[in-house]
Design a protein around this motif. Structure first.
Motif, PDB file in Angstrom:
ATOM      1  N   ILE A 134      17.755  73.702  59.379  1.00 27.95           N
ATOM      2  CA  ILE A 134      18.503  73.577  60.639  1.00 27.95           C
ATOM      3  C   ILE A 134      18.291  74.825  61.493  1.00 27.95           C
ATOM      4  O   ILE A 134      17.980  74.741  62.682  1.00 27.95           O
ATOM      5  CB  ILE A 134      20.025  73.434  60.374  1.00 27.95           C
ATOM      6  CG1 ILE A 134      20.312  72.232  59.508  1.00 27.95           C
ATOM      7  CG2 ILE A 134      20.784  73.331  61.684  1.00 27.95           C
ATOM      8  CD1 ILE A 134      21.708  72.268  58.919  1.00 27.95           C
TER       9      ILE A 134
ATOM     10  N   THR B  57      20.345  73.423  47.249  1.00 21.48           N
ATOM     11  CA  THR B  57      19.935  72.380  48.191  1.00 21.48           C
ATOM     12  C   THR B  57      20.563  72.616  49.559  1.00 21.48           C
ATOM     13  O   THR B  57      19.955  72.355  50.594  1.00 21.48           O
ATOM     14  CB  THR B  57      20.224  70.971  47.630  1.00 21.48           C
ATOM     15  OG1 THR B  57      19.923  70.028  48.630  1.00 21.48           O
ATOM     16  CG2 THR B  57      21.640  70.781  47.233  1.00 21.48           C
ATOM     17  N   THR B  58      21.795  73.182  49.574  1.00 17.43           N
ATOM     18  CA  THR B  58      22.419  73.488  50.861  1.00 17.43           C
ATOM     19  C   THR B  58      21.649  74.590  51.586  1.00 17.43           C
ATOM     20  O   THR B  58      21.481  74.544  52.806  1.00 17.43           O
ATOM     21  CB  THR B  58      23.883  73.915  50.653  1.00 17.43           C
ATOM     22  OG1 THR B  58      24.525  72.914  49.874  1.00 17.43           O
ATOM     23  CG2 THR B  58      24.609  74.056  51.970  1.00 17.43           C
TER      24      THR B  58
ATOM     25  N   ASP C 289      18.425  64.202  52.187  1.00 22.21           N
ATOM     26  CA  ASP C 289      19.737  63.938  51.581  1.00 22.21           C
ATOM     27  C   ASP C 289      20.009  62.454  51.349  1.00 22.21           C
ATOM     28  O   ASP C 289      21.114  62.077  50.974  1.00 22.21           O
ATOM     29  CB  ASP C 289      20.850  64.488  52.485  1.00 22.21           C
ATOM     30  CG  ASP C 289      20.772  65.990  52.631  1.00 22.21           C
ATOM     31  OD1 ASP C 289      20.380  66.644  51.655  1.00 22.21           O
ATOM     32  OD2 ASP C 289      21.100  66.504  53.715  1.00 22.21           O
TER      33      ASP C 289
ATOM     34  N   LEU D  16      13.918  67.452  63.052  1.00 23.50           N
ATOM     35  CA  LEU D  16      15.004  67.981  62.218  1.00 23.50           C
ATOM     36  C   LEU D  16      15.803  66.837  61.587  1.00 23.50           C
ATOM     37  O   LEU D  16      16.075  66.838  60.386  1.00 23.50           O
ATOM     38  CB  LEU D  16      15.924  68.865  63.063  1.00 23.50           C
ATOM     39  CG  LEU D  16      17.222  69.340  62.424  1.00 23.50           C
ATOM     40  CD1 LEU D  16      16.944  70.262  61.261  1.00 23.50           C
ATOM     41  CD2 LEU D  16      18.111  70.043  63.433  1.00 23.50           C
TER      42      LEU D  16
ATOM     43  N   TRP E 178      24.165  67.900  58.266  1.00 19.58           N
ATOM     44  CA  TRP E 178      22.766  67.982  57.848  1.00 19.58           C
ATOM     45  C   TRP E 178      22.614  68.404  56.390  1.00 19.58           C
ATOM     46  O   TRP E 178      21.510  68.616  55.924  1.00 19.58           O
ATOM     47  CB  TRP E 178      22.001  68.947  58.762  1.00 19.58           C
ATOM     48  CG  TRP E 178      21.588  68.323  60.048  1.00 19.58           C
ATOM     49  CD1 TRP E 178      20.832  67.200  60.186  1.00 19.58           C
ATOM     50  CD2 TRP E 178      21.866  68.772  61.382  1.00 19.58           C
ATOM     51  NE1 TRP E 178      20.633  66.937  61.524  1.00 19.58           N
ATOM     52  CE2 TRP E 178      21.250  67.883  62.274  1.00 19.58           C
ATOM     53  CE3 TRP E 178      22.566  69.860  61.897  1.00 19.58           C
ATOM     54  CZ2 TRP E 178      21.316  68.027  63.657  1.00 19.58           C
ATOM     55  CZ3 TRP E 178      22.632  70.000  63.262  1.00 19.58           C
ATOM     56  CH2 TRP E 178      22.009  69.094  64.134  1.00 19.58           C
ATOM     57  N   THR E 179      23.737  68.608  55.691  1.00 15.26           N
ATOM     58  CA  THR E 179      23.618  68.976  54.284  1.00 15.26           C
ATOM     59  C   THR E 179      24.011  67.786  53.411  1.00 15.26           C
ATOM     60  O   THR E 179      24.526  66.798  53.904  1.00 15.26           O
ATOM     61  CB  THR E 179      24.505  70.192  53.954  1.00 15.26           C
ATOM     62  OG1 THR E 179      25.856  69.809  54.162  1.00 15.26           O
ATOM     63  CG2 THR E 179      24.184  71.378  54.829  1.00 15.26           C
ATOM     64  N   SER E 180      23.762  67.924  52.127  1.00 17.39           N
ATOM     65  CA  SER E 180      23.857  66.786  51.214  1.00 17.39           C
ATOM     66  C   SER E 180      25.272  66.231  51.066  1.00 17.39           C
ATOM     67  O   SER E 180      26.229  66.964  50.826  1.00 17.39           O
ATOM     68  CB  SER E 180      23.334  67.215  49.856  1.00 17.39           C
ATOM     69  OG  SER E 180      23.736  66.298  48.880  1.00 17.39           O
TER      70      SER E 180
ATOM     71  N   SER F  10      18.762  72.997  53.315  1.00 17.15           N
ATOM     72  CA  SER F  10      19.198  72.277  54.519  1.00 17.15           C
ATOM     73  C   SER F  10      19.496  73.250  55.648  1.00 17.15           C
ATOM     74  O   SER F  10      19.014  73.087  56.765  1.00 17.15           O
ATOM     75  CB  SER F  10      20.461  71.452  54.246  1.00 17.15           C
ATOM     76  OG  SER F  10      20.231  70.507  53.253  1.00 17.15           O
ATOM     77  N   VAL F  11      20.308  74.274  55.337  1.00 17.08           N
ATOM     78  CA  VAL F  11      20.722  75.199  56.392  1.00 17.08           C
ATOM     79  C   VAL F  11      19.516  75.955  56.946  1.00 17.08           C
ATOM     80  O   VAL F  11      19.409  76.177  58.155  1.00 17.08           O
ATOM     81  CB  VAL F  11      21.811  76.166  55.869  1.00 17.08           C
ATOM     82  CG1 VAL F  11      22.109  77.250  56.877  1.00 17.08           C
ATOM     83  CG2 VAL F  11      23.076  75.383  55.558  1.00 17.08           C
TER      84      VAL F  11
ATOM     85  N   THR G 261      15.970  66.204  57.507  1.00 18.97           N
ATOM     86  CA  THR G 261      17.223  66.394  56.765  1.00 18.97           C
ATOM     87  C   THR G 261      17.852  65.068  56.335  1.00 18.97           C
ATOM     88  O   THR G 261      18.420  64.984  55.257  1.00 18.97           O
ATOM     89  CB  THR G 261      18.252  67.209  57.568  1.00 18.97           C
ATOM     90  OG1 THR G 261      18.405  66.593  58.835  1.00 18.97           O
ATOM     91  CG2 THR G 261      17.799  68.628  57.761  1.00 18.97           C
ATOM     92  N   LEU G 262      17.730  64.026  57.173  1.00 20.58           N
ATOM     93  CA  LEU G 262      18.300  62.738  56.760  1.00 20.58           C
ATOM     94  C   LEU G 262      17.572  62.218  55.524  1.00 20.58           C
ATOM     95  O   LEU G 262      18.184  61.670  54.617  1.00 20.58           O
ATOM     96  CB  LEU G 262      18.226  61.712  57.891  1.00 20.58           C
ATOM     97  CG  LEU G 262      19.141  61.944  59.095  1.00 20.58           C
ATOM     98  CD1 LEU G 262      18.977  60.831  60.109  1.00 20.58           C
ATOM     99  CD2 LEU G 262      20.595  62.052  58.676  1.00 20.58           C
TER     100      LEU G 262
END
Lengths: 282, 289
Positions: free
Chosen positions: A258, A250-251, A212, A204, B116-118, A254-255, A208-209
């Motif tokens: 996660i 994009t969020t 972004d 994870l 974890w988001t941008s 990401s979510v 994610t790193l």
């Protein structure tokens, strides 16, 4: 394990609880506003009021009206994220297993990883950019940017694995060996399944790193941008709610990753828990 | 620690070799090249190998550099102070006011998800909030508290610090929360039995046992703020700058050796600050136990 110092109704709990709520509001409030504004109607602007709700600015993102390559950079970021994730998991898990012995030079390797973690990322990008220029090598997102991002994800992966291994009971491993398992079998059927929730955590972080990442990527990404680089460029030029639409998109990615990872970890832990109970009962 | 054999040494080295290769190629080599190039000379045509201190002399004698460093230190100090206060309070609340473990984990996750988001998106999310016609100004105006929009909210040093705090507080929360959750409840119980009040418990037990976490969080905050090159540019509207954003300008202006000398100074500064902190804490012990 009750570790409470302050009872539920004490003044301190109320005050700190209020402070905590404010912090969460501060953390999520701005995101919520751009989420709302991304559904702005075609005639609306970048601030309130919202004229009407529509998907106009999302469609606009993938039209020719926008100079940015949204879908291309999005694909590249996903692929790069998966590549970084795979390499981070493989390299950091194996390295963390190596660190279980206090081998000669382990101190130097450890501090190397820590330096990598705290080195301002932009300097790595700059140094790599200089090397590429001097050697006349071209930078691309899937070679040089990949390498630069690993200097950020690997130390994270390593630290998570340290935390996971610190709680790992080595007698289980010895038991497997005493029962005649080869070192490969011990790894495959005992160690890896027990470490799997932690390894998923590393995956994870890796994804994610990378998804972004900006400071390390910026000077070594080459001609085709990754998504965050494209978005950063858009902040200078784009003055429509499309900027918020890309933020919302994009969020969501990401979510989603996660949530997926957390559920996977939860399931694995439940399964490990029930199999342990089953084996202790039998 | 038991002694290990040559063979075990070898196995360990094979296991860490991929990590070592990545660190050598993508961390150590770039830093060495920056150090080398910082002594080179340059003009409009390009850069030339040399061993000259002119880049350093120019930087160290310029007022701009001193101002840049002062401003960067100012940002770092305020962000450190604010994130430390928030980080300590939030971790304290989670560790010592929330009794149920499920709730503690859930609330902690709530704090970590934005990490974890941008970062860019979380940065630009402040623009519709702080702008001239943004949510805050509209709200204050509709309440009749102001008749002119507040101009200092966006594109100012205030906005820069606010964004840093928003993005980086988690790096303070995680190590402090981690340190607090390792505190043995019996110690607190014993102190209470001996007649210590809440404040004395915080002052003499929790703060000393949390210092390692604070140190680790401070290292993160210092390196993140001092290494940032785009938040300060975007959120100050190009009006303010930091050491790293000035470096970025030099790089886009192709003044690589000057940027390299700046980079070396930045690394030295960061290393000095971090080593001051490391005098008080054993990072390896904190991270591996």
């Amino acid at each position: 394990m009750a570790k409470r110092i302050h009872s539920k109704n004490s003044l301190v709990t109320y005050l700190l609880g209020g402070f905590f709520s404010l912090y969460v509001l501060f953390l999520y409030g701005p995101m919520f506003i751009i989420f709302l504004l991304s559904f702005q109607g075609p005639t609306g602007g970048m601030t309130f009021p919202i004229q009407e709700y529509s998907l106009h600015w999302f469609k606009e993102l993938f039209s020719d009206n926008i100079a940015a390559d949204v879908s291309g950079s999005f694909q590249r970021s996903i692929i790069l994220g998966l590549m970084v994730m795979t390499l981070t998991v493989t390299i950091s898990v194996i390295a963390a297993l190596g660190f279980r012995r206090n081998f000669k030079g382990s101190g130097i390797m450890f501090y190397g990883a820590i330096i990598s973690l705290i080195m301002p990322g932009f300097l790595i990008s700059f140094g790599m950019g200089l090397i590429l220029q001097l050697l006349d090598i071209e930078s691309t997102w899937y070679t040089t940017a990949l390498g630069a991002q690993l200097t950020w994800t690997l130390p994270f992966g390593l630290l998570i694995m340290f935390a996971v291994l610190a709680r790992f009971d080595r007698s289980v491993e010895e038991a497997a060996r005493d029962l005649g398992a080869t070192s490969w079998q011990t790894m495959r059927y005992v160690v890896v399944p027990l470490l799997l929730p932690g390894i998923t955590g590393v995956a994870l972080f890796g994804f994610t790193l990378s998804y972004d990442e900006i400071p390390r990527t910026t000077l070594v990404v080459g001609d085709s941008n990754t998504l965050p680089m494209e978005i950063l460029a858009m902040t200078n030029t784009l003055t429509t709610p499309s900027l918020y639409a890309i933020g919302t998109l994009t969020t969501v990615v990401s979510v989603a990753s996660i949530t997926f990872a957390l559920f996977a970890i939860k399931r694995m832990q439940d399964r490990l828990g029930s199999s342990q109970i089953a084996s202790s009962e039998s | 620690m038991q002694k290990i054999t040559t063979k075990e040494n070898g196995v360990s080295w094979i296991q860490v070799t991929p990590l070592a290769i990545i660190l050598l190629g993508f961390l150590i080599a770039p830093l060495l090249v920056i150090l080398t190039v910082s002594f080179w000379e340059y003009d409009i045509g390009g850069m030339y190998p040399a061993f000259s201190h002119v880049n350093y002399t120019e930087i160290l004698t310029s007022h701009t550099t001193i101002n840049l460093y002062l401003r960067t230190f100012k940002f770092t100090f305020f962000v450190w102070l604010i994130t430390l206060s928030i980080g300590f309070s939030v971790s304290y609340f989670l560790s010592f006011c929330v009794a149920s473990t499920t709730w503690r984990i859930a609330l902690f996750l709530l704090c970590t998800i934005p990490f974890w988001t941008s970062n860019v998106i979380r940065m630009i999310a402040w623009i519709p909030f702080l702008g001239r016609n943004g949510a805050i100004n509209q709200g204050l105006a509709s309440m009749g508290l102001i008749d002119q929009p507040l101009e200092f909210l966006l594109f100012s040093e205030f906005a820069v610090i606010l964004t840093y705090v928003h993005l980086y507080t988690l790096f303070m929360i995680v190590p402090i929360f981690n340190a607090m959750s390792k505190i043995d409840p019996d110690v607190i119980e014993a102190a209470r039995d001996a007649g210590a009040n809440g404040w004395q418990i915080v002052r003499h037990i929790i703060v000393p046992l949390t210092l390692n976490g604070v140190a680790l969080g401070s290292i993160f905050i210092i390196t993140l703020v001092m290494g940032d090159f785009f938040i300060v540019r975007v959120m100050s509207g190009g009006l303010s700058g930091s050491v790293a954003s000035a470096m970025y300008n030099e790089i886009t202006g192709l003044q690589y050796p000057a940027a390299a000398a700046n980079a070396v100074l930045l690394v030295i500064t960061v290393v000095l600050l971090v080593s001051v902190i490391l005098r008080f804490v054993d990072v390896r012990k904190v991270l591996t136990e």
